[in-house]
Design an enzyme around this catalytic site. Sequence first.
Site, PDB file in Angstrom:
ATOM      1  N   VAL A  53       0.833  -1.205   0.000  1.00  0.00           N
ATOM      2  CA  VAL A  53       0.000   0.000   0.000  1.00  0.00           C
ATOM      3  C   VAL A  53       0.873   1.263   0.000  1.00  0.00           C
ATOM      4  O   VAL A  53       0.582   2.230  -0.705  1.00  0.00           O
ATOM      5  CB  VAL A  53      -0.998   0.000   1.179  1.00  0.00           C
ATOM      6  CG1 VAL A  53      -1.820   1.282   1.198  1.00  0.00           C
ATOM      7  CG2 VAL A  53      -1.919  -1.212   1.088  1.00  0.00           C
ATOM      8  N   CYS A  54       1.955   1.236   0.750  1.00  0.00           N
ATOM      9  CA  CYS A  54       2.853   2.403   0.789  1.00  0.00           C
ATOM     10  C   CYS A  54       3.437   2.675  -0.592  1.00  0.00           C
ATOM     11  O   CYS A  54       3.536   3.835  -1.022  1.00  0.00           O
ATOM     12  CB  CYS A  54       3.977   2.180   1.798  1.00  0.00           C
ATOM     13  SG  CYS A  54       3.394   1.993   3.498  1.00  0.00           S
ATOM     14  N   THR A  55       3.813   1.623  -1.293  1.00  0.00           N
ATOM     15  CA  THR A  55       4.363   1.790  -2.639  1.00  0.00           C
ATOM     16  C   THR A  55       3.310   2.401  -3.560  1.00  0.00           C
ATOM     17  O   THR A  55       3.607   3.358  -4.294  1.00  0.00           O
ATOM     18  CB  THR A  55       4.860   0.437  -3.185  1.00  0.00           C
ATOM     19  OG1 THR A  55       5.898  -0.047  -2.315  1.00  0.00           O
ATOM     20  CG2 THR A  55       5.383   0.568  -4.595  1.00  0.00           C
TER      21      THR A  55
END
Length: 161
Positions: A53-55
């Site tokens: 999700v961060c990516t």
Amino acid sequence: MGSSPQVGQPVQDFTLPGGTLAGDTFERRDYTLSDARGRTVVLAFYPGDNTTVCTKQLCSYSSGMETFTGLDAEVWGISPQGVDSHESFARTYGLRMPLLADTGREIARAYGITAPGIGVRRAVFLIGPDGVLRWKHVAVLGATFQSLDTLADHISGIKNE
């Protein structure tokens, strides 16, 4: 979880080490929030480099960098990993915003977003050109993130105040 800054209140200044990918060079330096006065700053706290999700979140913001620049705003990604990890992350995905290392989680604590298990909650804080918190979103579960369009709408609102 500590107390989060309140909308309408000035935020505390801080300095963190970080870097920005500029072409083939990862330029390392310290980032101080008060140095960005006069521009809106998007503080995008995220749990970890190279996580799914961060990516997606940071790639979305990076690919929309012209939108932020057009609104006279800067985006700073902040997570607990060190600058070496951030450099690898930025190079792997071509991320074009500064990535700051809050390795001791002091800034995450000051913003009230530390969490057991994950370390740091996914959160976005919009700091106005005057250093006042204008909008924030702190995720209970970090499976989603605030979209570029949502942030652009809120930044536009700051510019029109």
